[in-house]
Design a protein around this motif. Structure first.
Motif, PDB file in Angstrom:
ATOM      1  N   GLN A   1      -1.352   2.160   9.487  1.00 39.00           N
ATOM      2  CA  GLN A   1      -2.475   3.053   9.211  1.00 39.00           C
ATOM      3  C   GLN A   1      -2.600   3.236   7.701  1.00 39.00           C
ATOM      4  O   GLN A   1      -1.650   3.653   7.042  1.00 39.00           O
TER       5      GLN A   1
ATOM      6  N   GLY B   1       1.475  -1.516  14.182  1.00 35.96           N
ATOM      7  CA  GLY B   1       0.371  -1.568  13.240  1.00 35.96           C
ATOM      8  C   GLY B   1       0.651  -0.731  12.004  1.00 35.96           C
ATOM      9  O   GLY B   1       1.715  -0.113  11.863  1.00 35.96           O
TER      10      GLY B   1
ATOM     11  N   THR C   1       3.459  -7.296  11.172  1.00 35.10           N
ATOM     12  CA  THR C   1       2.033  -7.089  11.358  1.00 35.10           C
ATOM     13  C   THR C   1       1.332  -7.126  10.010  1.00 35.10           C
ATOM     14  O   THR C   1       1.981  -7.005   8.963  1.00 35.10           O
ATOM     15  N   HIS C   2      -0.016  -7.288  10.045  1.00 28.22           N
ATOM     16  CA  HIS C   2      -0.838  -7.336   8.849  1.00 28.22           C
ATOM     17  C   HIS C   2      -1.901  -6.246   8.932  1.00 28.22           C
ATOM     18  O   HIS C   2      -2.287  -5.799  10.020  1.00 28.22           O
ATOM     19  N   GLN C   3      -2.366  -5.827   7.764  1.00 26.32           N
ATOM     20  CA  GLN C   3      -3.469  -4.868   7.680  1.00 26.32           C
ATOM     21  C   GLN C   3      -4.187  -5.088   6.357  1.00 26.32           C
ATOM     22  O   GLN C   3      -3.588  -5.557   5.375  1.00 26.32           O
ATOM     23  N   TYR C   4      -5.492  -4.717   6.336  1.00 32.55           N
ATOM     24  CA  TYR C   4      -6.318  -4.907   5.148  1.00 32.55           C
ATOM     25  C   TYR C   4      -7.022  -3.603   4.804  1.00 32.55           C
ATOM     26  O   TYR C   4      -7.297  -2.771   5.672  1.00 32.55           O
ATOM     27  N   HIS C   5      -7.320  -3.434   3.508  1.00 32.45           N
ATOM     28  CA  HIS C   5      -8.020  -2.249   3.025  1.00 32.45           C
ATOM     29  C   HIS C   5      -8.956  -2.670   1.896  1.00 32.45           C
ATOM     30  O   HIS C   5      -8.509  -3.125   0.850  1.00 32.45           O
TER      31      HIS C   5
END
Length: 434
Positions: A246, A244, A324-328
């Protein structure tokens, strides 16, 4: 007479020699010779080479039905020939190399009754003979990765040594294995397979030393112990899955302010980071991303917003193991400090306003000071001989008289003197007696 017949006889003999080879001449170029071998091998072990005659256009031509129509010729020196067998359109030899090296082996095919005729097909290969053990170090894992030589850390690895011995030369030998896993761990076993779990990431080299011993009878010394060794190695790229991302950074900011967002990756580098700014949190498509290589586990993302609104950073990270992907999300408000294009007019207007306020303040203070100085003047006493006061005193009596007189009656008297034409301030009241 005999001399006259000799040219004719020699011509007939020459034609009779060419007759058996006629089919071979016709067949030249229509077939090819394929060689297969189980080389390399260690010294003393047998090697097998098989030559097969096939059609050059992948079998569209039909081979002759007569199996004895062609003959295979071999040249294998200095290898020692142990056995030779021939089948329909194929031939197999078994040879042994007594010294290490690379040795060429050639073979060609001619008509069975004309060994000196033009070959139908020919081929050549090189056999490798080693004085050491021949084999492979094979490393497998339950989780297969699409990148060669890459394995997951903290997951069990299976390490096996596969001996290359098609002739069963080492069938009576016993083996000893010394493992060096590249992280400081050493292990000695009699089994050719071990299991190991790495707890580190990076590139390591596994080294294996194999020793084989067996009893062999010699002509001069009777029975003796023969030993052969071999060193093998394999390079491993231990990777950790990208679990992931952070994201730490502000969720609200004003326009024309530089924003910095820190990305911490839960996985092993190197990585490729790609981010895209949109109004909705959607995975970035190909061509919309801004890729950036990352050599560590952290990366600072900077951006300056020019328009207010709601935005979303779509972040994608990928290493050699996974992605992996992440959004903010971030909300941008209008800035209280306007850009430089509006700063100068505003500053000029504010300066003019401040200057005007200071001017009015100083002017009011100076006027009050003048009034106070006039009130503090000392006037000479008035006498009967000089009933008229000075001009300044008269003005003062008119302007400031009410504040200098002691009683209201005195004030009324002064008013009557200066405003004789004005009506009285009060009317007389008549008293009636009944």
């Amino acid at each position: 007479m005999a001399l006259a017949l000799w040219p004719r006889v020699s011509h007939i003999l020459w034609l009779s020699c060419l007759l058996p080879s006629a089919p071979a001449v016709v067949a030249a170029g229509r077939y090819e010779l394929r060689l297969v071998t189980d080389s390399p091998a260690t010294t003393g072990a047998e090697m097998t080479i098989t030559a097969s005659l096939v059609s050059s256009d992948n079998g569209s031509l039909v081979l002759p039905t007569n199996t004895h129509f062609y003959r295979f010729h071999w040249i294998h020196s200095p290898l020692l020939l142990r056995e030779k067998t021939e089948e329909a359109f194929s031939s197999t030899v078994r040879a042994v190399g007594s010294v290490p090296g690379d040795f060429p082996v050639s073979v060609w095919v001619t008509a069975a009754n004309c060994g000196m005729c033009q070959p139908v097909a020919r081929s050549l290969l090189v056999l490798s003979v080693s004085e050491f053990l021949v084999g492979n170090l094979v490393i497998t894992q339950n989780t297969s990765l699409p990148w060669p030589g890459s394995y997951l850390t903290k997951t069990v690895l299976k390490l096996s040594f596969l001996l290359h011995d098609p002739s069963d030369f080492f069938k009576t030998a016993w083996f000893l294995y010394r493992w060096d896993f590249g992280d400081g761990t050493l292990l000695v076993t009699e089994d050719s397979t071990v299991y190991y779990n790495y707890s580190i990431i990076g590139t390591v080299t596994v080294k294996l030393k194999v020793v084989a011993e067996w009893e062999q009878t010699t002509l001069d010394a009777g029975k003796g112990i023969v030993q052969k060794k071999g060193d093998f190695s394999a390079s491993l790229k231990l990777q950790e899955t990208l679990r992931g991302i952070q994201v730490s950074g502000p969720t609200q900011i004003q326009t024309f302010q530089k924003m910095t967002v820190t990305l911490n990756f839960l996985g092993s580098p190197p990585l490729t980071v790609c981010w895209h700014l949109t109004a909705e949190c959607l995975p970035p498509e190909e061509g919309e991303c801004r890729p950036a290589p990352v050599a560590g586990t952290a990366y600072n993302l900077t951006h300056t917003f020019r328009d207010p609104g709601d935005y979303c950073f779509s972040i994608r990270a990928q290493n050699v193991v996974s992605k992996t992907h992440q959004y903010h999300r971030i909300q941008v408000w209008p800035s209280s400090i306007q850009p430089a294009v509006f700063a100068f007019p505003c500053a000029t207007l504010i300066t003019m306003m401040l200057a005007f306020i200071m001017y009015m303040t100083l002017r009011s203070a100076a006027h009050q000071k003048d009034l106070a100085e006039v009130a503090d003047l000392d006037f000479p006493p008035m006498s009967d001989k000089n009933p008229e006061p000075p001009a300044g005193v008269k003005c003062c009596q008119m302007c400031c008289g009410p504040f200098l007189l002691e009683t209201p009656s005195e004030y009324l008297e002064v008013v009557r003197e200066n405003h004789g034409l004005l009506p009285p301030l009060y009317k007389s009241v008549k008293t009636y007696t009944v």
